[in-house]
Design a protein around this motif. Structure first.
Motif, PDB file in Angstrom:
ATOM      1  N   ASP A  63       3.300   6.485   3.287  1.00  0.00           N
ATOM      2  CA  ASP A  63       2.380   7.105   4.127  1.00  0.00           C
ATOM      3  C   ASP A  63       1.065   6.071   4.450  1.00  0.00           C
ATOM      4  OD1 ASP A  63       3.616   9.493   3.867  1.00  0.00           O
ATOM      5  OD2 ASP A  63       2.764   9.969   1.790  1.00  0.00           O
ATOM      6  N   VAL A  65      -2.048   5.437   7.833  1.00  0.00           N
ATOM      7  CA  VAL A  65      -2.828   5.888   9.063  1.00  0.00           C
ATOM      8  C   VAL A  65      -2.844   4.782  10.107  1.00  0.00           C
ATOM      9  CG1 VAL A  65      -4.657   6.900   9.964  1.00  0.00           C
ATOM     10  CG2 VAL A  65      -3.985   7.824   7.580  1.00  0.00           C
ATOM     11  N   ASP A  84       5.010  11.268  17.474  1.00  0.00           N
ATOM     12  CA  ASP A  84       5.110  12.592  17.038  1.00  0.00           C
ATOM     13  C   ASP A  84       6.476  12.730  16.126  1.00  0.00           C
ATOM     14  OD1 ASP A  84       2.720  13.555  18.007  1.00  0.00           O
ATOM     15  OD2 ASP A  84       3.773  14.203  19.796  1.00  0.00           O
ATOM     16  N   GLU A  87       6.682  11.316  12.605  1.00  0.00           N
ATOM     17  CA  GLU A  87       5.639  11.660  11.728  1.00  0.00           C
ATOM     18  C   GLU A  87       4.689  10.757  11.482  1.00  0.00           C
ATOM     19  OE1 GLU A  87       7.687  13.947   8.990  1.00  0.00           O
ATOM     20  OE2 GLU A  87       8.386  15.420  10.490  1.00  0.00           O
ATOM     21  N   THR A  88       4.103   9.802  12.290  1.00  0.00           N
ATOM     22  CA  THR A  88       3.304   8.750  12.051  1.00  0.00           C
ATOM     23  C   THR A  88       1.728   9.553  12.165  1.00  0.00           C
ATOM     24  OG1 THR A  88       4.541   7.078  12.675  1.00  0.00           O
ATOM     25  CG2 THR A  88       2.208   6.401  12.499  1.00  0.00           C
ATOM     26  N   THR A  89       0.862   9.357  11.145  1.00  0.00           N
ATOM     27  CA  THR A  89      -0.704   9.923  11.195  1.00  0.00           C
ATOM     28  C   THR A  89      -1.192   9.092  12.077  1.00  0.00           C
ATOM     29  OG1 THR A  89      -0.359  10.835   8.914  1.00  0.00           O
ATOM     30  CG2 THR A  89      -2.561  10.642   9.941  1.00  0.00           C
ATOM     31  N   LEU A  91      -5.129   8.018  13.377  1.00  0.00           N
ATOM     32  CA  LEU A  91      -6.606   8.391  13.175  1.00  0.00           C
ATOM     33  C   LEU A  91      -7.353   8.811  14.429  1.00  0.00           C
ATOM     34  CD1 LEU A  91      -9.087   7.939  11.035  1.00  0.00           C
ATOM     35  CD2 LEU A  91      -9.145   5.510  11.874  1.00  0.00           C
TER      36      LEU A  91
END
Length: 103
Positions: A63, A65, A84, A87-89, A91
């Motif tokens: 995980d 950002v 998307d 599922e990459t966060t 910022l």
């Protein structure tokens, strides 16, 4: 009488310079990539995929950002779709804010 020509830049930050992509953690820089030529959406996507692999495999971090500066190539449809699907966060970051950019 000679007429002076006025040059008006159409680029928000004046243009020119180098294109650099960097991976930075609290412990310092992990990877700095200098990009030759123009950065298009496909090159951007390849870099993000490679960087994600480095972070997950070499750093052992699943995980993280991703921060980007909202350049047109970062906001391309193919890049957004990949972010998307993977599922990459991302910022949230204000556009055209080089004064806030750490690189």
């Amino acid at each position: 009488m000679r007429k002076e020509h006025k040059v008006i830049s159409r680029r928000p930050q004046g243009g020119g310079g180098a294109t650099v992509w960097g991976v930075i953690f609290y412990s310092g820089a992990v990877e700095v990539i200098f990009i030759e030529g123009s950065l298009n959406a496909q090159k951007c996507l390849e870099i993000i995929e490679n960087v994600k692999g480095v972070i997950q495999n070499q750093m052992g971090m699943e995980d993280f950002v991703l921060k980007q500066d909202n350049a047109p190539t970062h906001n391309a449809r193919v890049v957004k779709q990949w972010l998307d699907q993977s599922e990459t966060t991302l910022l949230p970051w204000p556009p055209l804010s080089l004064d806030l950019n750490v690189i």
